[in-house]
Design a protein around this motif. Structure first.
Motif, PDB file in Angstrom:
ATOM      1  N   ALA A 157      69.123  -9.158  14.724  1.00 25.12           N
ATOM      2  CA  ALA A 157      69.200  -7.695  14.682  1.00 25.12           C
ATOM      3  C   ALA A 157      70.661  -7.285  14.660  1.00 25.12           C
ATOM      4  CB  ALA A 157      68.494  -7.077  15.888  1.00 25.12           C
ATOM      5  N   ASN A 158      70.903  -6.084  14.127  1.00 25.91           N
ATOM      6  CA  ASN A 158      72.284  -5.595  14.086  1.00 25.91           C
ATOM      7  C   ASN A 158      72.714  -4.993  15.427  1.00 25.91           C
ATOM      8  OD1 ASN A 158      70.719  -3.306  14.064  1.00 25.91           O
ATOM      9  ND2 ASN A 158      71.669  -2.391  12.244  1.00 25.91           N
ATOM     10  N   ARG A 159      71.742  -4.829  16.332  1.00 28.74           N
ATOM     11  CA  ARG A 159      72.073  -4.316  17.656  1.00 28.74           C
ATOM     12  C   ARG A 159      71.005  -4.750  18.659  1.00 28.74           C
ATOM     13  NH1 ARG A 159      73.666   1.863  19.567  1.00 28.74           N
ATOM     14  NH2 ARG A 159      75.253   1.187  21.053  1.00 28.74           N
ATOM     15  N   LYS A 160      71.448  -5.013  19.883  1.00 34.82           N
ATOM     16  CA  LYS A 160      70.533  -5.392  20.955  1.00 34.82           C
ATOM     17  C   LYS A 160      70.889  -4.607  22.212  1.00 34.82           C
ATOM     18  CE  LYS A 160      70.067 -10.110  19.127  1.00 34.82           C
ATOM     19  NZ  LYS A 160      70.225 -11.559  19.425  1.00 34.82           N
ATOM     20  N   PHE A 161      69.906  -4.517  23.123  1.00 38.48           N
ATOM     21  CA  PHE A 161      70.110  -3.715  24.324  1.00 38.48           C
ATOM     22  C   PHE A 161      69.745  -4.486  25.597  1.00 38.48           C
ATOM     23  CE2 PHE A 161      69.328  -0.554  20.991  1.00 38.48           C
ATOM     24  CZ  PHE A 161      70.389   0.322  21.197  1.00 38.48           C
ATOM     25  N   ILE A 162      70.385  -4.068  26.688  1.00 41.54           N
ATOM     26  CA  ILE A 162      70.038  -4.539  28.029  1.00 41.54           C
ATOM     27  C   ILE A 162      69.552  -3.325  28.815  1.00 41.54           C
ATOM     28  CG2 ILE A 162      70.823  -5.691  30.132  1.00 41.54           C
ATOM     29  CD1 ILE A 162      71.010  -7.480  27.675  1.00 41.54           C
ATOM     30  N   VAL A 163      68.379  -3.431  29.406  1.00 36.73           N
ATOM     31  CA  VAL A 163      67.827  -2.318  30.195  1.00 36.73           C
ATOM     32  C   VAL A 163      67.481  -2.820  31.590  1.00 36.73           C
ATOM     33  CG1 VAL A 163      65.944  -0.657  30.435  1.00 36.73           C
ATOM     34  CG2 VAL A 163      66.938  -1.110  28.179  1.00 36.73           C
ATOM     35  N   CYS A 164      67.989  -2.103  32.579  1.00 36.52           N
ATOM     36  CA  CYS A 164      67.691  -2.422  33.974  1.00 36.52           C
ATOM     37  C   CYS A 164      66.627  -1.450  34.479  1.00 36.52           C
ATOM     38  CB  CYS A 164      68.950  -2.319  34.835  1.00 36.52           C
ATOM     39  SG  CYS A 164      68.660  -2.633  36.590  1.00 36.52           S
ATOM     40  N   ASN A 165      65.505  -1.999  34.890  1.00 39.18           N
ATOM     41  CA  ASN A 165      64.406  -1.195  35.413  1.00 39.18           C
ATOM     42  C   ASN A 165      64.636  -0.942  36.900  1.00 39.18           C
ATOM     43  OD1 ASN A 165      62.012  -0.100  36.311  1.00 39.18           O
ATOM     44  ND2 ASN A 165      60.690  -1.570  35.254  1.00 39.18           N
ATOM     45  N   ALA A 166      65.143   0.250  37.225  1.00 40.83           N
ATOM     46  CA  ALA A 166      65.381   0.640  38.616  1.00 40.83           C
ATOM     47  C   ALA A 166      64.424   1.749  39.031  1.00 40.83           C
ATOM     48  CB  ALA A 166      66.829   1.090  38.798  1.00 40.83           C
ATOM     49  N   ASP A 167      63.260   1.779  38.382  1.00 38.68           N
ATOM     50  CA  ASP A 167      62.249   2.781  38.701  1.00 38.68           C
ATOM     51  C   ASP A 167      61.355   2.231  39.816  1.00 38.68           C
ATOM     52  OD1 ASP A 167      61.162   5.449  37.802  1.00 38.68           O
ATOM     53  OD2 ASP A 167      59.340   4.250  37.679  1.00 38.68           O
ATOM     54  N   GLU A 168      61.956   2.057  40.979  1.00 38.46           N
ATOM     55  CA  GLU A 168      61.293   1.418  42.123  1.00 38.46           C
ATOM     56  C   GLU A 168      60.306   2.400  42.763  1.00 38.46           C
ATOM     57  OE1 GLU A 168      63.061  -1.417  45.528  1.00 38.46           O
ATOM     58  OE2 GLU A 168      63.837   0.616  45.583  1.00 38.46           O
ATOM     59  N   GLY A 169      59.030   2.290  42.362  1.00 33.47           N
ATOM     60  CA  GLY A 169      58.058   3.274  42.811  1.00 33.47           C
ATOM     61  C   GLY A 169      57.016   2.772  43.781  1.00 33.47           C
ATOM     62  N   ASP A 170      56.999   1.465  44.068  1.00 29.63           N
ATOM     63  CA  ASP A 170      55.984   0.924  44.963  1.00 29.63           C
ATOM     64  C   ASP A 170      56.195   1.388  46.398  1.00 29.63           C
ATOM     65  OD1 ASP A 170      54.796  -0.395  42.913  1.00 29.63           O
ATOM     66  OD2 ASP A 170      55.489  -2.397  43.464  1.00 29.63           O
ATOM     67  N   SER A 171      55.088   1.688  47.073  1.00 32.03           N
ATOM     68  CA  SER A 171      55.180   2.031  48.490  1.00 32.03           C
ATOM     69  C   SER A 171      55.707   0.834  49.280  1.00 32.03           C
ATOM     70  CB  SER A 171      53.793   2.431  49.010  1.00 32.03           C
ATOM     71  OG  SER A 171      52.824   1.453  48.662  1.00 32.03           O
ATOM     72  N   GLY A 172      56.547   1.128  50.256  1.00 25.35           N
ATOM     73  CA  GLY A 172      57.085   0.066  51.105  1.00 25.35           C
ATOM     74  C   GLY A 172      58.171  -0.763  50.467  1.00 25.35           C
ATOM     75  N   THR A 173      58.743  -0.316  49.351  1.00 26.24           N
ATOM     76  CA  THR A 173      59.820  -1.070  48.713  1.00 26.24           C
ATOM     77  C   THR A 173      61.096  -0.240  48.645  1.00 26.24           C
ATOM     78  OG1 THR A 173      59.155  -0.380  46.487  1.00 26.24           O
ATOM     79  CG2 THR A 173      58.231  -2.437  47.311  1.00 26.24           C
ATOM     80  N   PHE A 174      62.215  -0.898  48.854  1.00 29.02           N
ATOM     81  CA  PHE A 174      63.497  -0.199  48.859  1.00 29.02           C
ATOM     82  C   PHE A 174      64.656  -1.135  48.553  1.00 29.02           C
ATOM     83  CE2 PHE A 174      61.674  -0.999  53.057  1.00 29.02           C
ATOM     84  CZ  PHE A 174      62.560  -1.914  53.612  1.00 29.02           C
ATOM     85  N   ALA A 175      64.363  -2.356  48.115  1.00 27.69           N
ATOM     86  CA  ALA A 175      65.413  -3.335  47.852  1.00 27.69           C
ATOM     87  C   ALA A 175      66.307  -2.920  46.687  1.00 27.69           C
ATOM     88  CB  ALA A 175      64.810  -4.713  47.585  1.00 27.69           C
ATOM     89  N   ASP A 176      65.713  -2.394  45.617  1.00 28.54           N
ATOM     90  CA  ASP A 176      66.509  -1.942  44.471  1.00 28.54           C
ATOM     91  C   ASP A 176      67.493  -0.860  44.901  1.00 28.54           C
ATOM     92  OD1 ASP A 176      64.972  -3.635  42.976  1.00 28.54           O
ATOM     93  OD2 ASP A 176      64.005  -2.092  41.771  1.00 28.54           O
ATOM     94  N   ARG A 177      66.961   0.110  45.627  1.00 24.95           N
ATOM     95  CA  ARG A 177      67.818   1.206  46.099  1.00 24.95           C
ATOM     96  C   ARG A 177      68.934   0.673  46.985  1.00 24.95           C
ATOM     97  NH1 ARG A 177      68.620   3.259  50.525  1.00 24.95           N
ATOM     98  NH2 ARG A 177      66.816   2.348  51.537  1.00 24.95           N
TER      99      ARG A 177
END
Length: 517
Positions: A171-191
């Protein structure tokens, strides 16, 4: 001589008064004519002790907590005179709950100033990127693959395979995406890691970029995390000034730019294809797969999508080598997992340890049992879509395959504890209601099945045709599990069916059970 104090700016600590404590310390020092420097750090994750204040001494950092603004004068007096204080916790690194951990990803969290690139580098930051630049893409792929690192967002897919797929795509371009949509109850490690060690995430994403040939990256953060958004934006600016983002990264010829995008709060955008739709400016609706994002991702280009913790683990792998990481863990679950203890638990917080620790150890020994001192009845692992485990399953090791063998999932590593007062019928209803509210609506099993599930469980709660409605709930769960497009509808049956299986007495009246016997 200036006294150096460390006060967390982590959202969890701020919520219980950390900002007020920092201000009170400044005011108390001014009244006493003491010269102090307050460094705002992340949290070490001992949330039942927040706000924790640490003081630098020749023997290391000494911790106090939980500190209130009213404690500031006496705390400063104790430090100035070398005397004891009732809130003293001793040397921070020697606190048993912290000392028992194996901190590879969270080693700097709560230690460094998250706004300081110099502080990050002084504590080993960017060594992984430097080694990656010297090795080249193929060798980096080999290291990441050999480490056994799997996606920490929940699916547990091997990171090396995902990166290799994107690296080999044309491809002429590629991307890196970080999923920081931490929505699970009881989780906070990403934050926690974004607020306490944001350069680590940037370094991991940059290593991914130079490995697969991407030049642009996005960090997709949920709107409920304003402190994390601020911390990541500040770190990105600092990394650009320091030559670690933009052109000629780290003195090389590599190029990579990064920006933060804030989600609107849809739980389903934690699913990677919904996230991509949102990033592209559309409503977050699940895409059918194939094609996979690795081939046809953001703006139709090959895209690496990993969770925050996945990217945050990569710098250690590259700095210390694949074997150093793979030496921890069990079976196919290698390295460490930042486990988040929440709910009705005495010692709630983040506990990073190697895979293999049992659920019972985590809840009873490390978590200290329930906050209410009542018996533990149920534990939900893996967020709102995770299964409920009874005490009979507390011998289950924290391992992807071990949990799957018992119809459970690790997910993002969140553990929510319930005591014996919990009504498992209402917990099952909540799972269905959660899915009904958060469904993107694209597929019928998720959209309609969850709505009918709520209605049917309500009939069970009201005692209406219990046996027939239990059979209907089980049938609905099978339809959702095998017919839904993504994990939202596909995993909702886990909490419902586990509640039915392990806590049947909550659903079926006692006379019915006796008649069956």
């Amino acid at each position: 001589m200036t006294m150096r104090l460390f006060v967390p700016r982590d959202a969890g600590a701020v919520a219980v008064g950390a900002d007020d404590v920092a201000l009170a310390l400044e005011q108390a020092a001014a009244r006493r004519g003491l010269a102090i420097e307050i460094i705002r750090t992340g949290s070490r994750g001992l949330y039942w002790l927040e706000p924790v204040v640490e003081v630098a001494t020749p023997a290391g950092r000494i911790a106090f907590g939980p500190v209130t603004p009213a404690d500031a004068p006496s705390l400063l007096d104790a430090v100035a005179t070398g005397g004891p204080h009732p809130l003293g916790l001793g040397a921070a690194e020697e606190i048993p709950w912290l000392k028992r951990q194996t901190r590879l990803t969270f080693a700097r969290c709560g230690v460094i100033d998250p706004r300081s690139l110099d502080d990050y580098r002084a504590h080993g930051g960017y060594k992984g990127l430097e080694r990656a630049l010297s090795l080249g893409p193929d060798a980096v792929l080999a290291e990441v693959t050999a480490s056994g690192l799997r996606g920490r967002g929940g699916a547990g897919f091997p990171t090396g395979i995902k990166w290799k797929t994107v690296a080999q795509a044309s491809a002429n371009r590629k991307f890196i995406v970080c999923n920081a949509d931490e929505g699970d109850s009881g989780t906070f490690a990403d934050r926690m890691i974004m607020e306490g060690d944001p350069f680590l995430v940037i370094e991991g994403m940059t290593i991914a970029a130079i490995t697969v040939g991407a030049t642009k990256g996005y960090i997709y953060i949920r709107s409920e995390y304003p402190h994390a958004v601020e911390a990541m934006n500040a770190a990105i600016k600092a990394a650009k000034r320091g030559g670690y983002l933009g052109t000629d990264i780290g003195g090389s010829k590599q190029e990579f730019d990064l920006e933060v995008r804030v989600g609107a709060g849809a739980y389903v955008c934690g699913e990677e294809t919904s996230l991509l739709e949102s990033l592209e400016g559309r409503r977050g609706i699940v895409r059918a797969k194939p094609p996979l994002p690795a081939h046809h991702g953001l703006f139709g280009k090959p895209t690496v999508i990993n969770n925050v913790l996945s990217f945050a683990a990569v710098p250690f792998v590259m700095a210390e080598g694949a074997k150093a990481y793979a030496d921890f863990g069990m079976g196919r679950s290698r390295g460490t997992m930042p486990i988040q203890l929440a709910g009705n638990i005495r010692h709630g917080g983040l506990f990073e340890t190697a895979f293999g620790v049992t659920l019972g150890e985590l809840v009873d020994e490390i978590g200290g049992g329930t906050f209410t001192d009542r018996p533990v009845r149920a534990v939900q692992v893996g967020g709102p879509l995770g299964a409920y485990f009874p005490r009979a399953l507390f011998d289950t090791p924290f391992d992807y395959e071990a949990f799957a063998a018992r119809d459970g999932l690790i997910g993002h590593g969140g553990i929510v504890v319930f005591d014996d007062s919990v009504d498992m019928r209402r917990q099952a209803r909540f799972a269905m209601e959660f899915c009904a509210i958060e469904s993107c609506g694209k597929c019928t099993p998720c959209r309609i099945g969850s709505t009918r599930g709520v209605e049917t469980i309500e009939k069970i709660i009201n005692g209406e045709r219990v046996a027939e409605n239990l059979a209907l709930v089980e049938d609905l769960c099978n339809t959702m599990k095998f017919g839904s497009l993504c994990a939202l509808g596909g995993f909702t049956p886990y909490p419902v069916l586990s509640a039915l299986k392990h806590f049947r007495e909550d659903f079926v009246p006692a006379p019915t059970l006796q008649a069956a016997e």
